[in-house]
Design an enzyme around this catalytic site. Structure first.
Site, PDB file in Angstrom:
ATOM      1  N   GLU A  11      99.974  20.644  -7.814  1.00 57.94           N
ATOM      2  CA  GLU A  11     100.326  21.282  -6.545  1.00 57.94           C
ATOM      3  C   GLU A  11     100.395  20.252  -5.425  1.00 57.94           C
ATOM      4  O   GLU A  11     101.221  20.359  -4.524  1.00 57.94           O
ATOM      5  CB  GLU A  11      99.322  22.393  -6.190  1.00 57.94           C
ATOM      6  CG  GLU A  11      99.254  23.551  -7.186  1.00 57.94           C
ATOM      7  CD  GLU A  11     100.613  24.091  -7.607  1.00 57.94           C
ATOM      8  OE1 GLU A  11     101.563  24.019  -6.804  1.00 57.94           O
ATOM      9  OE2 GLU A  11     100.737  24.569  -8.754  1.00 57.94           O
TER      10      GLU A  11
ATOM     11  N   GLU B 141     110.382  20.307 -10.093  1.00 58.89           N
ATOM     12  CA  GLU B 141     109.058  20.004 -10.649  1.00 58.89           C
ATOM     13  C   GLU B 141     108.829  18.506 -10.874  1.00 58.89           C
ATOM     14  O   GLU B 141     107.809  18.104 -11.413  1.00 58.89           O
ATOM     15  CB  GLU B 141     108.828  20.747 -11.970  1.00 58.89           C
ATOM     16  CG  GLU B 141     108.815  22.259 -11.859  1.00 58.89           C
ATOM     17  CD  GLU B 141     107.658  22.832 -11.041  1.00 58.89           C
ATOM     18  OE1 GLU B 141     106.612  22.169 -10.946  1.00 58.89           O
ATOM     19  OE2 GLU B 141     107.832  23.925 -10.471  1.00 58.89           O
TER      20      GLU B 141
ATOM     21  N   ALA C 118     113.985  39.568 -17.394  1.00 60.93           N
ATOM     22  CA  ALA C 118     113.395  40.249 -16.233  1.00 60.93           C
ATOM     23  C   ALA C 118     112.949  39.257 -15.166  1.00 60.93           C
ATOM     24  O   ALA C 118     112.411  39.647 -14.145  1.00 60.93           O
ATOM     25  CB  ALA C 118     112.215  41.104 -16.674  1.00 60.93           C
TER      26      ALA C 118
ATOM     27  N   GLY D  83     113.706  35.052 -13.341  1.00 62.78           N
ATOM     28  CA  GLY D  83     114.817  34.250 -12.817  1.00 62.78           C
ATOM     29  C   GLY D  83     115.281  33.129 -13.731  1.00 62.78           C
ATOM     30  O   GLY D  83     115.983  32.232 -13.296  1.00 62.78           O
ATOM     31  N   TYR D  84     114.874  33.165 -14.990  1.00 65.17           N
ATOM     32  CA  TYR D  84     115.146  32.029 -15.860  1.00 65.17           C
ATOM     33  C   TYR D  84     116.404  32.146 -16.720  1.00 65.17           C
ATOM     34  O   TYR D  84     116.597  31.357 -17.633  1.00 65.17           O
ATOM     35  CB  TYR D  84     113.945  31.757 -16.767  1.00 65.17           C
ATOM     36  CG  TYR D  84     112.847  30.990 -16.085  1.00 65.17           C
ATOM     37  CD1 TYR D  84     112.759  29.611 -16.235  1.00 65.17           C
ATOM     38  CD2 TYR D  84     111.923  31.615 -15.271  1.00 65.17           C
ATOM     39  CE1 TYR D  84     111.765  28.887 -15.611  1.00 65.17           C
ATOM     40  CE2 TYR D  84     110.924  30.909 -14.635  1.00 65.17           C
ATOM     41  CZ  TYR D  84     110.843  29.543 -14.809  1.00 65.17           C
ATOM     42  OH  TYR D  84     109.865  28.820 -14.179  1.00 65.17           O
TER      43      TYR D  84
END
Ligand code: ZN
Length: 716
Positions: free
Chosen positions: A495, A524, A629, A631-632
């Site tokens: 993070e 990422e 279901a 966003g991938y």
């Protein structure tokens, strides 16, 4: 104090700038102030549209400041206020707050859709692009292109009839994804099995048994003498949710039960009224139609045009490279598991089934490393880990991080506030750290979010970035500080990597500052890059000292940590490749007219991406929520894509003598000047190249994962 600031003080949600006054915000205000804010924004937006419409009709050339600036200001007003509400909803949730949040959400979505589908804005952006593209710099061009693309994908460029169809299909797709995910949830919830015999649960650690007994209690189970379930005496109830499923598959000695549990898990949402198979077909067909309406060949092409991967072929190439590297290693891993089973004289040794893999992996891991993560916690107290992290940042990026508690309002007493300064003690940014888990009112997981982005205020002053860093690690007790597991340490570094990109940005345009405007499969990079440093000898030795005695972490523990990182990574890589390939092919190669079902396509892919083929009951697609279901869709490969970048970036440091501080500093500075500073202002390819001097490749990731480097002539 002037009258207007006095009013603002009473309406902290409408301040729209500066550090939010969290303590002053109440659920009631959220309802009142958000509605009045949205009314005002809608009014301002209408005004902006009228103004632009007039200029467009006059055939006047538009300039950046007439379109992009007011548009940004509008969305920033909403982001600021709604961001605070969402933040509070995640970190100090109450039923009143949740209710206030969901009461405003539809109006917020409606406003965003209105802006995103505004023909006037679209025409203005097109006009900007056509008229003055030569006068814009690279960053402005990228911002404009991204904005146009996102509007195009919302259907703004379609004629009326097509847009109507498009909107109907979009709504249907949203509805289908909700049904899909509800079916998975319900199917997961619906299946459970009551266990009463000690032999049923042998091998399970006490922590797992507590969870199983609790769930039996919830279910109303009683033991034979009618007493309540306990971890020691049962009854226990196993189920398909992760906290019950994983420990049983990993530790449960009873093989028949493992088989039964496994079969129930892989066949979730594939039967009866919760059957997702027809939904999958409808989702895929609708997506394909939507993509065609917008002028793309298929959904994969649509998904990839705002990502770093150029096309389906590039994704397939990467996955093929990883697959080839992983196959021989995974084969050896499977043999090692069989050997381990045969040493234990298990009858399945020569014929391991899918429900044996986690179990024997755990046994082998114990045998090989005797690594007990719990026992390492005393070496990682939070204050020391933060010191280690901050020293690393000073070493690599020449920044100083200092405590600044009390200089900004916080939402909870455990929240810490820090400032980031350069070598000349000039403030660059600030961040909040909310480290501990609070199960009753804080969302799980860890994340970085922007509180304030770098920008210029209306009177031309620079606004410094402020980040939220949220973790969910073990809280301190009266006697002990927060003692972190190694995984928690990695999460904090992860993070912080996102936070560094947000805080060290040098981009002048807020639309592309920090993590804004970065391609999804590249975002990422800095976070996973930072994770790598947790196993760097110098960094680890600097922070891993026993919190009481100061004794450094033993060398053999360090080695175990390093070894455990590559344990079964052949399996893990193949698994991700299998999912990613299935996803990309379903969205590029499959269509409703083909003579093959989505499941059959998946089984074809499994032929060379799994070592043990999926069993008949395995209907994994029916629970593949990431792509049906979430966003991938046509984006699952991003996990691996970004890992290639982060591993390759880290390798730049490995390639030089780790004792040569000057060299390390130079590379660190270059990483800061490129990846961390330039964020979304240029293409990720260009930024990576500026850092590394060449395009990224998979070598470092393959090496870090302990996979075989030889990638040519793979015929498997
Ligand atoms: Zn991340």
């Amino acid at each position: 104090m002037t009258k207007s600031t006095e009013i603002q003080k009473q309406r902290p949600l409408l301040e729209g700038q500066g550090i939010p006054n969290f303590k002053e915000i109440t659920p009631l205000q959220i309802k009142d102030d958000l509605s009045s804010l949205l009314r005002e924004l809608n009014k301002n937006f209408t005004g902006l549209e009228q103004e632009l419409e007039k200029k467009l009709n006059d055939k006047r050339s538009l300039i950046w400041g007439e379109v992009m600036t007011p548009l940004h200001n509008l969305s920033e007003r909403l982001r600021w206020s709604w961001g605070v509400v969402c933040h509070l909803n995640s970190v100090c949730n109450t039923s009143e707050l949740r209710e206030a949040h969901s009461s405003q959400q539809p109006e917020v979505v409606r406003f965003s859709n209105r802006v995103g589908q505004s023909k006037t804005i679209y025409r203005s952006l097109c006009s900007l692009r056509d008229q003055s593209i030569h006068t814009f710099n690279q960053t402005q061009k990228r911002i404009l292109e991204a904005e146009l693309l996102s509007m195009k994908q919302l259907g703004v460029g379609l004629d009326e009839a097509n847009q109507k169809q498009f909107n109907i299909a979009s709504e249907r797709l949203a509805e289908l994804s909700t049904i899909f995910s509800n079916n998975v949830l319900d199917a997961t919830k619906d299946w459970s099995l009551r266990l009463t015999q000690k032999s049923d649960i042998s091998g399970l650690p006490i922590r797992a048994l507590e969870i199983l007994a609790d769930s039996a209690k919830e279910y109303g189970d009683k033991s034979e003498d009618n007493s309540l379930p306990t971890a020691e005496a049962g009854p226990w109830r196993i189920g398909l949710d992760i906290p019950r499923y994983i420990p049983f598959m990993t530790h449960g000695i009873n093989r028949e039960l493992r088989e039964c549990l496994y079969k129930a898990h892989v066949s979730r949402a594939s039967k009866g009224k919760l059957d997702n198979r027809t939904l999958i077909r409808e989702i895929l067909s609708l997506r394909s139609k939507q993509a065609k309406r917008l002028g793309y060949t298929n959904w994969a092409e649509l998904s990839l045009c705002n990502k770093m991967a150029t096309d389906v072929e590039a994704v397939e190439d990467l996955l093929e490279e990883l697959r080839c590297a992983a196959i021989p290693v995974a084969q050896k891993e499977l043999e090692a598991l069989s050997d381990c089973a045969s040493r234990c004289e298990a009858k399945e040794a020569s014929n391991l089934a899918p429900w044996d893999i986690s179990f024997w992996s755990e046994r082998l891991k114990q045998e090989k490393f005797e690594l007990n993560q719990e026992e390492l916690r005393p070496w990682f107290p939070l204050p020391q880990v933060l010191d280690g992290l901050f020293n690393l940042c000073e070493r690599l990026f020449e920044i100083k991080i200092q405590k600044a508690d009390g200089e900004a309002p916080v939402w909870h007493q455990d929240v810490q506030f820090f400032k980031v300064r350069n070598q000349n003690e000039i403030d660059l940014a600030y961040f909040y750290l909310d480290p501990y888990c609070r199960p009753s009112n804080k969302r799980g997981g860890a994340w970085m979010d922007e509180c304030l982005g770098k920008s210029k205020s209306n009177n031309g002053e620079t606004v410094l970035p402020v980040a939220y860093l949220i973790c969910n690690q073990t809280p301190p007790t009266k006697e002990k500080p927060s003692l972190m597991s190694f995984e928690e340490v990695e999460t904090l570094f992860h993070e912080f990597g996102h936070g560094l990109q947000h805080m060290l940005t040098q981009v002048e345009y807020p639309q592309a500052a920090g993590i804004n405007n970065i391609e999804w499969d590249a975002v990422e990079l800095p976070s996973q890059f930072m994770e790598n440093w947790c196993l760097d000898k110098k960094t680890l030795a600097g922070m891993a000292k026993h919190w009481k005695t100061g004794e450094p972490l033993a060398d053999k523990e360090f080695k175990k940590l390093q070894l455990s990182r590559t344990f079964n990574s052949g399996f893990a890589t193949l698994r991700q490749v299998h999912f990613a390939l299935t996803d990309i092919r379903l969205h590029s190669k499959w269509n409703d007219g083909l003579d093959i079902t989505p499941d059959e396509l998946r089984r074809q892919i499994a032929e060379n991406t799994t070592l043990i083929p999926p069993i008949e009951e395995d209907q994994f697609l029916c629970a593949f929520s990431h792509i049906f279901a979430g966003g991938y869709a046509a984006g699952y490969y991003s996990y691996k894509w970004a890992e290639v970048l982060s591993a390759d970036a880290y390798a730049a440091f490995e390639e030089v003598d780790s004792n040569n501080e000057n060299l390390i500093k130079n590379i660190g500075q270059r990483f800061r000047d490129t990846v961390l500073s330039q964020g979304g202002s240029q293409s990720p390819q260009a930024i990576f190249k500026a850092f590394r001097g060449r395009a990224p490749n998979t070598k470092a990731l393959i090496r870090h994962s302990g996979l075989s480097i030889k990638t040519s002539n793979c015929i498997e």
